[in-house]
Design an enzyme around this catalytic site. Sequence first.
Site, PDB file in Angstrom:
ATOM      1  N   LYS A 111     -32.020 -24.515  33.293  1.00 29.04           N
ATOM      2  CA  LYS A 111     -32.842 -25.555  33.930  1.00 29.04           C
ATOM      3  C   LYS A 111     -31.955 -26.310  34.901  1.00 29.04           C
ATOM      4  O   LYS A 111     -30.732 -26.334  34.741  1.00 29.04           O
ATOM      5  CB  LYS A 111     -33.374 -26.533  32.874  1.00 29.04           C
ATOM      6  CG  LYS A 111     -34.636 -27.227  33.289  1.00 29.04           C
ATOM      7  CD  LYS A 111     -35.853 -26.349  33.062  1.00 29.04           C
ATOM      8  CE  LYS A 111     -37.122 -27.018  33.502  1.00 29.04           C
ATOM      9  NZ  LYS A 111     -38.292 -26.204  33.114  1.00 29.04           N
TER      10      LYS A 111
HETATM   11  P1  NAD Z   1     -46.226 -31.626  38.559  1.00 25.25           P
HETATM   12  O1  NAD Z   1     -45.219 -32.527  39.192  1.00 25.25           O
HETATM   13  O2  NAD Z   1     -46.986 -30.668  39.416  1.00 25.25           O
HETATM   14  O3  NAD Z   1     -47.327 -32.499  37.782  1.00 25.25           O
HETATM   15  C1  NAD Z   1     -47.028 -33.477  36.849  1.00 25.25           C
HETATM   16  C2  NAD Z   1     -48.260 -34.367  36.713  1.00 25.25           C
HETATM   17  O4  NAD Z   1     -48.063 -35.301  35.664  1.00 25.25           O
HETATM   18  C3  NAD Z   1     -48.575 -35.185  37.957  1.00 25.25           C
HETATM   19  O5  NAD Z   1     -49.976 -35.196  38.178  1.00 25.25           O
HETATM   20  C4  NAD Z   1     -48.121 -36.600  37.583  1.00 25.25           C
HETATM   21  O6  NAD Z   1     -48.832 -37.611  38.283  1.00 25.25           O
HETATM   22  C5  NAD Z   1     -48.445 -36.590  36.115  1.00 25.25           C
HETATM   23  N1  NAD Z   1     -47.737 -37.607  35.340  1.00 25.25           N
HETATM   24  C6  NAD Z   1     -46.454 -38.013  35.415  1.00 25.25           C
HETATM   25  N2  NAD Z   1     -46.223 -38.961  34.496  1.00 25.25           N
HETATM   26  C7  NAD Z   1     -47.372 -39.141  33.818  1.00 25.25           C
HETATM   27  C8  NAD Z   1     -47.783 -39.964  32.751  1.00 25.25           C
HETATM   28  N3  NAD Z   1     -46.943 -40.807  32.180  1.00 25.25           N
HETATM   29  N4  NAD Z   1     -49.043 -39.833  32.313  1.00 25.25           N
HETATM   30  C9  NAD Z   1     -49.902 -38.969  32.880  1.00 25.25           C
HETATM   31  N5  NAD Z   1     -49.584 -38.162  33.877  1.00 25.25           N
HETATM   32  C10 NAD Z   1     -48.337 -38.261  34.353  1.00 25.25           C
HETATM   33  O7  NAD Z   1     -45.467 -30.882  37.382  1.00 25.25           O
HETATM   34  P2  NAD Z   1     -45.875 -29.537  36.632  1.00 25.25           P
HETATM   35  O8  NAD Z   1     -45.155 -28.414  37.262  1.00 25.25           O
HETATM   36  O9  NAD Z   1     -47.346 -29.506  36.465  1.00 25.25           O
HETATM   37  O10 NAD Z   1     -45.176 -29.760  35.210  1.00 25.25           O
HETATM   38  C11 NAD Z   1     -45.797 -30.531  34.181  1.00 25.25           C
HETATM   39  C12 NAD Z   1     -45.140 -30.181  32.855  1.00 25.25           C
HETATM   40  O11 NAD Z   1     -45.290 -28.784  32.610  1.00 25.25           O
HETATM   41  C13 NAD Z   1     -43.648 -30.455  32.760  1.00 25.25           C
HETATM   42  O12 NAD Z   1     -43.339 -30.836  31.442  1.00 25.25           O
HETATM   43  C14 NAD Z   1     -43.031 -29.090  33.065  1.00 25.25           C
HETATM   44  O13 NAD Z   1     -41.726 -28.952  32.539  1.00 25.25           O
HETATM   45  C15 NAD Z   1     -44.019 -28.190  32.381  1.00 25.25           C
HETATM   46  N6  NAD Z   1     -44.031 -26.808  32.842  1.00 25.25           N
HETATM   47  C16 NAD Z   1     -44.266 -26.502  34.155  1.00 25.25           C
HETATM   48  C17 NAD Z   1     -44.297 -25.175  34.549  1.00 25.25           C
HETATM   49  C18 NAD Z   1     -44.631 -24.780  35.955  1.00 25.25           C
HETATM   50  O14 NAD Z   1     -44.776 -23.565  36.196  1.00 25.25           O
HETATM   51  N7  NAD Z   1     -44.802 -25.690  36.901  1.00 25.25           N
HETATM   52  C19 NAD Z   1     -44.053 -24.161  33.617  1.00 25.25           C
HETATM   53  C20 NAD Z   1     -43.830 -24.496  32.286  1.00 25.25           C
HETATM   54  C21 NAD Z   1     -43.828 -25.826  31.916  1.00 25.25           C
END
Ligand code: NAD
Length: 421
Positions: A111
């Site tokens: 990461k």
């Molecule tokens: P992103 O930045 O696209 O979206 C994150 C979202 O969460 C945004 O809408 C933001 O406004 C919201 N957010 C932030 N703080 C918040 C809070 N306190 N309450 C409610 N909403 C809140 O990120 P993402 O890529 O969607 O990742 C989200 C999660 O999924 C992370 O934990 C990431 O590690 C995990 N993840 C992502 C992927 C991927 O392919 N993008 C894969 C596996 C896991």
Amino acid sequence: MTGISPEFDTTTYRMAMAQFDQAAARMDLDPNVRARLKKPSRSLIVHMPIRMDDGTVRVFEGYRVQHDNSLGPTKGGIRYHPEVNLGEVAALAMWMTWKCALVGLPYGGAKGGVRCDPKAMSRQELQRMTRRYTAEIYPIIGPDQDIPAPDVGTNAQTMAWMMDTYSMQRGYAVHGVVTGKPVGIGGSLGRDEATGRGVFVCVMEAMKRLGIEPKGSTAAVQGFGNVGGHAARILHENGVNVVAVSDSHGGIRNARGLPVPEVLAHKEKTGRVEGFPNAEPVSNEELLTLPCTVLVPAALSEAVTEKNAHGVKCRILAEGANGPTTLEADKILEDKGVLILPDILANSGGVTVSYFEWVQSHQMYFWKLPEIRERMADILSSAFERVYETHLRTKMDMRMAALTTGIQAIADAHRLRGLYP
Ligand code: NAD
């Protein structure tokens, strides 16, 4: 004595470590392998002077942590967030190791991250920082070594800049150095929706086992970004009533169901879900305790804790985010009869399609979308089956069933490869 080195000691790292210790205690794990897997194999901290648009120079701190590479090159996202720290990145790297091993991908876990506020930076500032960060971690990344991808605060454009910077150093285009790239420069169809679609596949498998029909069931999604937005859309397309969604500004609810494509368009236009017509406001905290069939925390870690777990009223909790439920909350939810689909299973659709992208980049031969969706669903359904069967057979909860399955695959690889030198 926790055995945690002070430089990693943060709440997220302690959580990853406690999960590992709990899982290891239920396995017949070689003590040498156990000691090794408790620490990441390589951690790099970089400091990057970046010229801002106003002419000043700011120094940003960035990280890349590789936890284990016994099964193949390491793989894991890059996070841009004001609270990123070494311990969080190390915890996320460890979870990537278990995730890739559980799903059966030929990867180890890594990461990366930069402590910054991407929302407060211009496109040019973000581009300069991304290129400098890539140059700083250049010695330890590569298509056969360590392959970054998007995570919170980064996207396909970030990956395009990383791929370009790496390729300029090599002197030719290296598609396989990152995944989650735009399709026009070697990205894969279906990568943008893959994590959300994987959440959906796991939810459908769970519903089948529990005898729940998707039509007429309800879902609440915290975090309306890449993962949560696509998960909500695909659940909605398949007849699940999405009754609430939220982002960092706040949330909206409608007990009769939200028209998710319209909410996505509103979010695209205004940058937030708030203000969507025909919906009531709901706070992020309230959203977690709404009555619903499926709760999807898809924002950041430690959203469901011992403080709010008693109020959670879902039947299935599908972890779109990494580490959204603490171990104390796990226990409370289990006692309430909630079936948890743990992060390393529920959000593994992203890394699975990243793997397809990497394979396509190597082959220079690109697959069609239906084929990608079908192969991903196939891999995730099999992983679900393995975890669910282990859960039934051993009476471990779903998280421990998933962790022990992943950790065992890594322990086997260590035993087979032996110790160098
Ligand atoms: P992103 O930045 O696209 O979206 C994150 C979202 O969460 C945004 O809408 C933001 O406004 C919201 N957010 C932030 N703080 C918040 C809070 N306190 N309450 C409610 N909403 C809140 O990120 P993402 O890529 O969607 O990742 C989200 C999660 O999924 C992370 O934990 C990431 O590690 C995990 N993840 C992502 C992927 C991927 O392919 N993008 C894969 C596996 C896991």
